[in-house]
Design an enzyme around this catalytic site. Sequence first.
Site, PDB file in Angstrom:
ATOM      1  N   CYS A  44       0.823  -1.211   0.000  1.00  0.00           N
ATOM      2  CA  CYS A  44       0.000   0.000   0.000  1.00  0.00           C
ATOM      3  C   CYS A  44       0.858   1.262   0.000  1.00  0.00           C
ATOM      4  CB  CYS A  44      -0.940  -0.027   1.205  1.00  0.00           C
ATOM      5  SG  CYS A  44      -1.927   1.452   1.340  1.00  0.00           S
ATOM      6  N   CYS A  49      -1.445   1.590  -3.221  1.00  0.00           N
ATOM      7  CA  CYS A  49      -2.426   2.673  -3.078  1.00  0.00           C
ATOM      8  C   CYS A  49      -1.810   4.081  -3.057  1.00  0.00           C
ATOM      9  CB  CYS A  49      -3.207   2.537  -1.770  1.00  0.00           C
ATOM     10  SG  CYS A  49      -3.357   0.893  -1.088  1.00  0.00           S
ATOM     11  N   LYS A  52       0.391   5.170  -6.154  1.00  0.00           N
ATOM     12  CA  LYS A  52      -0.581   5.176  -7.263  1.00  0.00           C
ATOM     13  C   LYS A  52      -1.433   6.438  -7.204  1.00  0.00           C
ATOM     14  CE  LYS A  52      -4.525   3.739  -6.611  1.00  0.00           C
ATOM     15  NZ  LYS A  52      -5.277   2.517  -6.509  1.00  0.00           N
ATOM     16  N   TYR A 180      -8.795  -3.126 -11.908  1.00  0.00           N
ATOM     17  CA  TYR A 180      -8.688  -1.718 -11.513  1.00  0.00           C
ATOM     18  C   TYR A 180      -7.278  -1.164 -11.681  1.00  0.00           C
ATOM     19  CZ  TYR A 180      -6.733  -2.639  -6.795  1.00  0.00           C
ATOM     20  OH  TYR A 180      -5.922  -2.994  -5.741  1.00  0.00           O
ATOM     21  N   GLU A 184      -6.501   2.091 -13.911  1.00  0.00           N
ATOM     22  CA  GLU A 184      -5.908   3.254 -13.241  1.00  0.00           C
ATOM     23  C   GLU A 184      -4.620   3.687 -13.947  1.00  0.00           C
ATOM     24  OE1 GLU A 184      -7.563   2.469  -8.708  1.00  0.00           O
ATOM     25  OE2 GLU A 184      -5.577   1.762  -9.221  1.00  0.00           O
ATOM     26  N   HIS A 439     -27.125  21.702  -2.114  1.00  0.00           N
ATOM     27  CA  HIS A 439     -27.097  22.286  -3.452  1.00  0.00           C
ATOM     28  C   HIS A 439     -26.075  23.408  -3.537  1.00  0.00           C
ATOM     29  CE1 HIS A 439     -28.823  23.231  -7.342  1.00  0.00           C
ATOM     30  NE2 HIS A 439     -28.880  24.505  -6.988  1.00  0.00           N
ATOM     31  N   GLU A 444     -26.025  15.565  -4.552  1.00  0.00           N
ATOM     32  CA  GLU A 444     -27.453  15.756  -4.241  1.00  0.00           C
ATOM     33  C   GLU A 444     -28.337  14.876  -5.131  1.00  0.00           C
ATOM     34  OE1 GLU A 444     -29.277  19.654  -5.298  1.00  0.00           O
ATOM     35  OE2 GLU A 444     -27.390  20.067  -6.334  1.00  0.00           O
TER      36      GLU A 444
HETATM   37  P1  FAD Z   1       1.226  -6.091   1.834  1.00  0.00           P
HETATM   38  O1  FAD Z   1       0.840  -4.686   2.079  1.00  0.00           O
HETATM   39  O2  FAD Z   1       1.516  -6.511   0.454  1.00  0.00           O
HETATM   40  O3  FAD Z   1       2.479  -6.355   2.758  1.00  0.00           O
HETATM   41  C1  FAD Z   1       3.191  -7.549   2.718  1.00  0.00           C
HETATM   42  C2  FAD Z   1       4.611  -7.274   3.152  1.00  0.00           C
HETATM   43  O4  FAD Z   1       5.262  -8.494   3.431  1.00  0.00           O
HETATM   44  C3  FAD Z   1       5.438  -6.584   2.061  1.00  0.00           C
HETATM   45  O5  FAD Z   1       6.057  -5.450   2.597  1.00  0.00           O
HETATM   46  C4  FAD Z   1       6.471  -7.652   1.669  1.00  0.00           C
HETATM   47  O6  FAD Z   1       7.708  -7.086   1.274  1.00  0.00           O
HETATM   48  C5  FAD Z   1       6.583  -8.430   2.957  1.00  0.00           C
HETATM   49  N1  FAD Z   1       7.019  -9.825   2.801  1.00  0.00           N
HETATM   50  C6  FAD Z   1       6.542 -10.734   1.929  1.00  0.00           C
HETATM   51  N2  FAD Z   1       7.098 -11.947   2.141  1.00  0.00           N
HETATM   52  C7  FAD Z   1       7.952 -11.779   3.179  1.00  0.00           C
HETATM   53  C8  FAD Z   1       8.810 -12.658   3.889  1.00  0.00           C
HETATM   54  N3  FAD Z   1       8.882 -13.975   3.611  1.00  0.00           N
HETATM   55  N4  FAD Z   1       9.567 -12.164   4.891  1.00  0.00           N
HETATM   56  C9  FAD Z   1       9.491 -10.841   5.215  1.00  0.00           C
HETATM   57  N5  FAD Z   1       8.685  -9.968   4.594  1.00  0.00           N
HETATM   58  C10 FAD Z   1       7.921 -10.440   3.599  1.00  0.00           C
HETATM   59  N6  FAD Z   1      -5.898  -1.196  -1.848  1.00  0.00           N
HETATM   60  C11 FAD Z   1      -6.769  -0.235  -1.488  1.00  0.00           C
HETATM   61  O7  FAD Z   1      -7.468  -0.392  -0.481  1.00  0.00           O
HETATM   62  N7  FAD Z   1      -6.890   0.915  -2.226  1.00  0.00           N
HETATM   63  C12 FAD Z   1      -6.135   1.152  -3.320  1.00  0.00           C
HETATM   64  O8  FAD Z   1      -6.274   2.194  -3.959  1.00  0.00           O
HETATM   65  C13 FAD Z   1      -5.199   0.177  -3.706  1.00  0.00           C
HETATM   66  N8  FAD Z   1      -4.396   0.369  -4.770  1.00  0.00           N
HETATM   67  C14 FAD Z   1      -3.470  -0.568  -5.111  1.00  0.00           C
HETATM   68  C15 FAD Z   1      -2.642  -0.324  -6.198  1.00  0.00           C
HETATM   69  C16 FAD Z   1      -1.702  -1.250  -6.573  1.00  0.00           C
HETATM   70  C17 FAD Z   1      -0.819  -0.971  -7.754  1.00  0.00           C
HETATM   71  C18 FAD Z   1      -1.569  -2.458  -5.829  1.00  0.00           C
HETATM   72  C19 FAD Z   1      -0.542  -3.480  -6.221  1.00  0.00           C
HETATM   73  C20 FAD Z   1      -2.375  -2.709  -4.730  1.00  0.00           C
HETATM   74  C21 FAD Z   1      -3.332  -1.766  -4.369  1.00  0.00           C
HETATM   75  N9  FAD Z   1      -4.190  -1.972  -3.278  1.00  0.00           N
HETATM   76  C22 FAD Z   1      -5.112  -1.017  -2.933  1.00  0.00           C
HETATM   77  C23 FAD Z   1      -4.163  -3.239  -2.517  1.00  0.00           C
HETATM   78  C24 FAD Z   1      -3.400  -3.083  -1.196  1.00  0.00           C
HETATM   79  O9  FAD Z   1      -2.122  -2.552  -1.443  1.00  0.00           O
HETATM   80  C25 FAD Z   1      -3.314  -4.433  -0.520  1.00  0.00           C
HETATM   81  O10 FAD Z   1      -4.613  -4.966  -0.369  1.00  0.00           O
HETATM   82  C26 FAD Z   1      -2.664  -4.348   0.866  1.00  0.00           C
HETATM   83  O11 FAD Z   1      -1.390  -3.763   0.793  1.00  0.00           O
HETATM   84  C27 FAD Z   1      -2.582  -5.739   1.474  1.00  0.00           C
HETATM   85  O12 FAD Z   1      -1.915  -5.699   2.700  1.00  0.00           O
HETATM   86  P2  FAD Z   1      -1.150  -6.976   3.252  1.00  0.00           P
HETATM   87  O13 FAD Z   1      -0.800  -6.664   4.666  1.00  0.00           O
HETATM   88  O14 FAD Z   1      -1.925  -8.184   2.979  1.00  0.00           O
HETATM   89  O15 FAD Z   1       0.161  -7.116   2.374  1.00  0.00           O
END
Ligand code: FAD
Length: 460
Positions: A44, A49, A52, A180, A184, A439, A444
């Site tokens: 994110c 997010c 982006k 999406y 985007e 308005h 609205e």
């Molecule tokens: P993540 O945020 O992906 O975090 C996982 C973390 O784990 C990462 O930092 C990774 O490096 C780390 N990791 C992975 N494996 C290991 C390991 N073995 N050891 C140590 N670290 C590790 N969501 C919205 O709500 N609104 C939006 O506008 C939106 N836009 C998006 C745009 C894009 C381009 C993308 C790709 C996603 C977007 N999302 C959006 C989705 C959102 O980013 C994810 O739903 C959210 O980040 C999920 O959180 P998470 O905790 O599951 O994983």
Amino acid sequence: MSQSYDYDLFVIGAGSGGVRAARLTALGGKRVAVAEEYRVGGTCVIRGCVPKKFMVMASEVSHQLETAKGFGWTIEGASFDWKTFLTTKEAEIARLSGIYTANLGKAGVDVLQGRAVLKDNHTVEIVGTGQTITAERILIAVGGRPFKPDVPGIEHAITSEEAFLLHELPKKVVVVGGGYIAVEFAGIYAGLGVDTTLVYRGSNILRGFDEDVRAHLTREIEKHGVKVMLGCEHTEIVKTENGLLSRFSNDWEIETDQVMFATGRQPYVKDLGLENAGVELTESGAIKVDDYSKTTADNIWAVGDVTDRINLTPVAIREAVAFHETVYKNNPQRFDYEAVPTAVFSQPPVGTVGLTEAEARRACPGEVDVYVTRFRPMKYAFYGAEYRTLMKLVVEAETQKVVGCHIVGPDAPEMIQLAAIAVKAGLTKDQWDATCALHPTAAEELVTLRDKQAPQASVG
Ligand code: FAD
């Protein structure tokens, strides 16, 4: 806690879900560590997010310049410098990541830099450091990774991960995908002046969204400069002297200097050592969890994109909170996946909550009333621009509950966050209508919709 473990909780992944769970649990007095292999903040903050949205904001300025001229401003010499944007964006992302790291520190969470791999269901190893850590409980919050199909030359194509870091803005781009992220990025590129073609193999973009939204958005993004090519897919990508030649299943071809695939994301479970700990996957490759985010291993939980439920940041955060309440506060909580609002930051953007018309017709036992309006926002009517907004309410006829609200147009995401309160609360159409209009606004229209629309031919 048994003192025989190094930590009470070990979190793998410092993204949206992992950070929230780690902080809450440490603030509750437990000993917590989190491992992060890339940058604290996760998808994110670092490559999702947040960056982006900055790119969307940068891109939208081009439309604001057009509007400014329509309102009588003289704009001379306006131009966009990608490198300036990139530098500022990187500084802001670093600042935000720093805040996440500091907050983890303040809560007493140990942050370990490196890739964590499960050795058994109480033990993780930090790859390359020789460090082995034990914990009473483990939370997997490793998120997802972009998926690229197996097409000859696919190695020349980028995904969203690289798109955030390009040194040069392409002059001409093909964006592949109908979800999406593809929509985007097509909008971002087009707004920044890049010659942009969006290619999707399906019959229309944004599968799963309301049919009226899909049709309306396709027309509007075309007005904003995105060329949309449906019903075809890449057969190969060839590197040429001038760039990349994309060939498609309908014999069409195009040469561009960048090809971006946004063809979905997959849970990031590869080489995580799940088999060492008895953590099972679903058929689609996500970590299998119960309603409380517990995996098939006794002391291991998983939240966020790696479980592939609804892949959004606020959902990952809520799942983390529910995990914390359930496991550490003796207050079993499951996240309620109904009426989760969502946005597409296309240009114009989409905001949607609740059921599409098709879903409502399947889910509601009786009739469904549908109210739709399409209009030119006053800002555009003023100078004769042809951009249109769509608003749609889906109402269960028997109860008169508004079960879905869909908007395409300026500020749609901001409007839908508030409309989501009413949809989640199960308010009726009469209650929406009893709310006094504000308005002059576009919003609205949502409390003044009178005429029912006939069911769409495309809605089964
Ligand atoms: P993540 O945020 O992906 O975090 C996982 C973390 O784990 C990462 O930092 C990774 O490096 C780390 N990791 C992975 N494996 C290991 C390991 N073995 N050891 C140590 N670290 C590790 N969501 C919205 O709500 N609104 C939006 O506008 C939106 N836009 C998006 C745009 C894009 C381009 C993308 C790709 C996603 C977007 N999302 C959006 C989705 C959102 O980013 C994810 O739903 C959210 O980040 C999920 O959180 P998470 O905790 O599951 O994983």
